[in-house]
Design a protein around this motif. Sequence first.
Motif, PDB file in Angstrom:
ATOM      1  N   MET A   1       0.995  -1.158   0.063  1.00 49.17           N
ATOM      2  CA  MET A   1       0.104   0.282  -0.139  1.00 49.17           C
ATOM      3  C   MET A   1       0.599   1.206   0.060  1.00 49.17           C
ATOM      4  O   MET A   1       0.644   2.017  -1.131  1.00 49.17           O
ATOM      5  CB  MET A   1      -0.676   0.178   1.453  1.00 49.17           C
ATOM      6  CG  MET A   1      -2.078  -0.838   1.557  1.00 49.17           C
ATOM      7  SD  MET A   1      -3.594  -0.667  -0.053  1.00 49.17           S
ATOM      8  CE  MET A   1      -4.211  -1.956  -0.204  1.00 49.17           C
ATOM      9  N   LEU A   4       2.104   1.957  -3.348  1.00 45.53           N
ATOM     10  CA  LEU A   4       1.832   2.429  -3.598  1.00 45.53           C
ATOM     11  C   LEU A   4       1.179   3.427  -3.808  1.00 45.53           C
ATOM     12  O   LEU A   4       0.971   4.501  -4.758  1.00 45.53           O
ATOM     13  CB  LEU A   4       0.519   1.864  -3.921  1.00 45.53           C
ATOM     14  CG  LEU A   4      -0.671   1.588  -5.398  1.00 45.53           C
ATOM     15  CD1 LEU A   4      -0.350   1.468  -6.281  1.00 45.53           C
ATOM     16  CD2 LEU A   4      -2.273   1.834  -5.333  1.00 45.53           C
ATOM     17  N   LYS A   5       0.660   4.162  -2.967  1.00 43.18           N
ATOM     18  CA  LYS A   5       0.667   5.523  -2.218  1.00 43.18           C
ATOM     19  C   LYS A   5       1.790   6.607  -3.184  1.00 43.18           C
ATOM     20  O   LYS A   5       1.812   7.555  -3.357  1.00 43.18           O
ATOM     21  CB  LYS A   5       0.280   5.885  -0.928  1.00 43.18           C
ATOM     22  CG  LYS A   5      -0.973   5.328  -0.710  1.00 43.18           C
ATOM     23  CD  LYS A   5      -1.472   6.084   0.486  1.00 43.18           C
ATOM     24  CE  LYS A   5      -2.744   6.023   0.719  1.00 43.18           C
ATOM     25  NZ  LYS A   5      -3.234   5.215   1.969  1.00 43.18           N
ATOM     26  N   THR A  11       3.383  10.386  -9.649  1.00 40.64           N
ATOM     27  CA  THR A  11       2.705  11.016 -10.928  1.00 40.64           C
ATOM     28  C   THR A  11       2.588  12.328 -10.764  1.00 40.64           C
ATOM     29  O   THR A  11       2.559  12.511 -11.525  1.00 40.64           O
ATOM     30  CB  THR A  11       1.628   9.348 -10.876  1.00 40.64           C
ATOM     31  OG1 THR A  11       2.190   8.226 -10.547  1.00 40.64           O
ATOM     32  CG2 THR A  11       1.032   9.846 -12.535  1.00 40.64           C
ATOM     33  N   THR A  12       1.567  12.484 -10.175  1.00 44.23           N
ATOM     34  CA  THR A  12       0.699  13.774  -9.337  1.00 44.23           C
ATOM     35  C   THR A  12       2.145  15.465  -9.320  1.00 44.23           C
ATOM     36  O   THR A  12       1.442  15.646  -9.963  1.00 44.23           O
ATOM     37  CB  THR A  12       0.407  13.907  -8.333  1.00 44.23           C
ATOM     38  OG1 THR A  12      -0.460  12.391  -8.047  1.00 44.23           O
ATOM     39  CG2 THR A  12      -0.963  14.487  -8.404  1.00 44.23           C
ATOM     40  N   LEU A  15       2.925  15.458 -13.276  1.00 47.89           N
ATOM     41  CA  LEU A  15       2.126  16.021 -14.038  1.00 47.89           C
ATOM     42  C   LEU A  15       1.959  17.715 -13.664  1.00 47.89           C
ATOM     43  O   LEU A  15       2.040  18.340 -14.243  1.00 47.89           O
ATOM     44  CB  LEU A  15       0.613  15.394 -13.724  1.00 47.89           C
ATOM     45  CG  LEU A  15       0.028  14.317 -14.156  1.00 47.89           C
ATOM     46  CD1 LEU A  15      -0.780  13.387 -13.973  1.00 47.89           C
ATOM     47  CD2 LEU A  15       0.290  14.506 -15.630  1.00 47.89           C
ATOM     48  N   PHE A  17       4.688  19.265 -12.756  1.00 48.07           N
ATOM     49  CA  PHE A  17       6.292  19.842 -12.758  1.00 48.07           C
ATOM     50  C   PHE A  17       5.285  20.023 -14.501  1.00 48.07           C
ATOM     51  O   PHE A  17       6.018  21.409 -14.990  1.00 48.07           O
ATOM     52  CB  PHE A  17       6.720  18.405 -12.973  1.00 48.07           C
ATOM     53  CG  PHE A  17       8.285  18.667 -13.326  1.00 48.07           C
ATOM     54  CD1 PHE A  17       9.185  19.296 -12.345  1.00 48.07           C
ATOM     55  CD2 PHE A  17       8.660  18.986 -14.321  1.00 48.07           C
ATOM     56  CE1 PHE A  17      10.540  19.865 -13.620  1.00 48.07           C
ATOM     57  CE2 PHE A  17       9.922  18.707 -15.081  1.00 48.07           C
ATOM     58  CZ  PHE A  17      10.604  19.154 -14.266  1.00 48.07           C
ATOM     59  N   PHE A  18       4.856  19.294 -15.145  1.00 48.82           N
ATOM     60  CA  PHE A  18       4.960  19.143 -16.749  1.00 48.82           C
ATOM     61  C   PHE A  18       3.996  20.451 -16.900  1.00 48.82           C
ATOM     62  O   PHE A  18       4.216  21.310 -17.734  1.00 48.82           O
ATOM     63  CB  PHE A  18       3.846  18.019 -17.211  1.00 48.82           C
ATOM     64  CG  PHE A  18       5.080  16.980 -17.435  1.00 48.82           C
ATOM     65  CD1 PHE A  18       6.807  17.402 -17.983  1.00 48.82           C
ATOM     66  CD2 PHE A  18       4.422  15.941 -17.436  1.00 48.82           C
ATOM     67  CE1 PHE A  18       6.795  15.743 -17.949  1.00 48.82           C
ATOM     68  CE2 PHE A  18       5.009  14.566 -16.995  1.00 48.82           C
ATOM     69  CZ  PHE A  18       6.277  14.615 -17.972  1.00 48.82           C
ATOM     70  N   PHE A  21       6.232  24.302 -16.658  1.00 47.95           N
ATOM     71  CA  PHE A  21       6.605  24.778 -17.474  1.00 47.95           C
ATOM     72  C   PHE A  21       5.503  24.443 -18.809  1.00 47.95           C
ATOM     73  O   PHE A  21       6.347  25.553 -19.332  1.00 47.95           O
ATOM     74  CB  PHE A  21       8.015  22.918 -17.738  1.00 47.95           C
ATOM     75  CG  PHE A  21       8.233  23.214 -16.710  1.00 47.95           C
ATOM     76  CD1 PHE A  21       9.137  24.100 -16.650  1.00 47.95           C
ATOM     77  CD2 PHE A  21       8.502  22.833 -15.711  1.00 47.95           C
ATOM     78  CE1 PHE A  21      11.345  24.102 -15.532  1.00 47.95           C
ATOM     79  CE2 PHE A  21      10.617  22.735 -15.001  1.00 47.95           C
ATOM     80  CZ  PHE A  21      11.121  23.608 -14.829  1.00 47.95           C
ATOM     81  N   THR A 168      -1.198  -3.828  -8.167  1.00 45.81           N
ATOM     82  CA  THR A 168      -1.435  -4.090  -9.716  1.00 45.81           C
ATOM     83  C   THR A 168      -1.716  -5.311 -10.559  1.00 45.81           C
ATOM     84  O   THR A 168      -0.891  -5.934 -10.349  1.00 45.81           O
ATOM     85  CB  THR A 168      -1.366  -2.856 -10.521  1.00 45.81           C
ATOM     86  OG1 THR A 168      -1.985  -3.176 -11.892  1.00 45.81           O
ATOM     87  CG2 THR A 168       0.634  -2.994 -11.054  1.00 45.81           C
TER      88      THR A 168
END
Lengths: 289, 351
Positions: A1, A4-5, A11-12, A15, A17-18, A21, A168
């Motif tokens: 767990m 995964l967290k 990932t967040t 995103l 970061f992207f 920019f 997963t």
Amino acid sequence: MITLKSCFTLTTGNLRFFSYFSESIPHIYESMKSYSASAVSLLIYAVLFSIAFGSCKKKNEDPVPVNPGTSGKLTIFFRNLAGGQEIQFGQRLYTNAAGNNYQVDMLKYYVTNVVLIKDDSSEFKFNNYDLINAKVDSTCRIYGNVVPNGTYNRIRFYLGVDPVRNHTGAQDGDLDPVHGMIWTWNTGYIFFKHEGDFMDSTGSIEPLLYHYGTDPVLAQIELPIGALRIDNNEKKLYLNFDLNSLYGSTHTVEFNGNNIRQSSSVDDRDWLTSLFENFQNSFSYDRSE
Amino acid sequence: MRKLLLTALLAGFVIIACKKKEDDVIDPGDGHNHSHYILDIPPGLPAMPIPANNPMTEEGIALGRKLFYDPILSGDNTMACADCHKQHFGFSDSTIQFSIGIDRIPGDRNAMPLFNLGYASNFFWDGGAADLESQVIGPIQNPVEMHEDLANVIQELNAHPEYPELFRKAFGSSTVTTPMIMKAIAQFERTMVSGDSKFDRVRRGLDSFTAQEQRGMDLYADPFKGDCVHCHTMGSTFTDFEFRNTGLDSIAADSGRARITLLASDIGKFKTPSLRNIEVTAPYMHDGRFFTLQEVMDHYNTGFHYPQNLDANLRTSVKGRMTQQDMDDIIAFLKTLTDYNFLTNPAFAKP
């Protein structure tokens, strides 16, 4: 767990970061314009652009370099036994430490993250996720095609799937859910599966269904393997797995009233713990050649 | 100084160029570029995290949508995901307490509504599925639901006149595998975003509450009245995604979260559901025991039991703290969470 967290957080984070920019691009472009009026500068930018895009191309990942004279091959064989005998499926031939007469119709388990340890404590990792189906010989082998030369005296592996891969089911190869080794109500692999039957204390034949898994009972096994010398050669390492050790080494596992177990109830915990501890003594080194 | 700044800017640009390229183009290696899909998130909802191993593409979403509505995923090819997750009911199963599987056997938990799933980090009432992709294979294989064998589905899809090409377009290979099915349906499900209810429009200044709805919203947040906000957080997703025992029974008939964690302290705990679209997702609770919102209000006002794992917020709640008028007002507020555009959006309908 926890793993995964942290993956999701990453990932967040990326995103954000992207988007941060991409929003900044026009500003940067504006500042660039103010600094570059001449055609020469534009040319420089053109060159830099091409470098930028050129640098984006993925480098072809070379296979692990194989220098002749520095490695050999190793095949690890898992022999599946009950009371020291090769398992014969569908026959009630075996008796566990609790005295239960039982049979095996299916025996499958994951052996992952195999590591060979040299006498100087350095390690060679297989990074493997292999599902062993005791009924199918070809699945009871793990191949190391490029094992660095040296003398290895220990092996370590997981009986099960590590938390990085256990949260997963969207995975290929031996981890593909099509193999039926993943729970459908609780994401996670069934590390070990024994299905068959046994004769209960009243003499009637009852089903035996053991599905073992979940992160807390990922069993790490470490064994001495003599002095396995890899020296530009092809070697075979034979390991034994014995069901009677699993059901009777440290803890005696009684099948009566305990014959349907998987990770789905608070009541399963004692059974999970018993098997977890017994797994440590269920594998043994047989020989290498 | 000028040169230094310029160099720094250019270095930044080089990095951006690389990141941007990586982000925009999805090339699974078949020489076919897939159309990157940008989720349209309404104001008021946060950015949705998309797992790195399953980027959203037009092709993947279209495939997932087709699969969601296709009974080919069930054992006897009679039942699709959509048969128990109907759009007009917020993708829950109308007014049925326990959905009936292909073998005419009812399940033991109420079919969950489906929307804003990309914000959750686990699925099912007990959180058993650790990601949306993995959730997909639960109902397909469950004997009391679609009762299908994965190997059989794979075989049927590979032999199908259309699917191999659709899988190739979405994932670059026309040989269908389980992870591809999981990823496609998860992609479609992530597009099911609901955030255009009256509540949202009021927030954006495009609509206004009636006096009763406004009173209901205040009571919803009032710790001495509705006290709903502890778990059903106000705004955004209307859930904190936690697991709680809400005192439905003094001894839980369903172990709930404990089936996953094996902890006695999790017995009888279930996921806090979102209250968006609650008006159309009856019946309520994990076992669908309540058919009206009034029954739910009665439970939280006077009906809850005191099991060992009862949530602390309820343990300290005074029974009978709400009048009938209070409950009517809260229900009026809850009905402002119905998102009719979501319930009728043709993008989520049968293709």
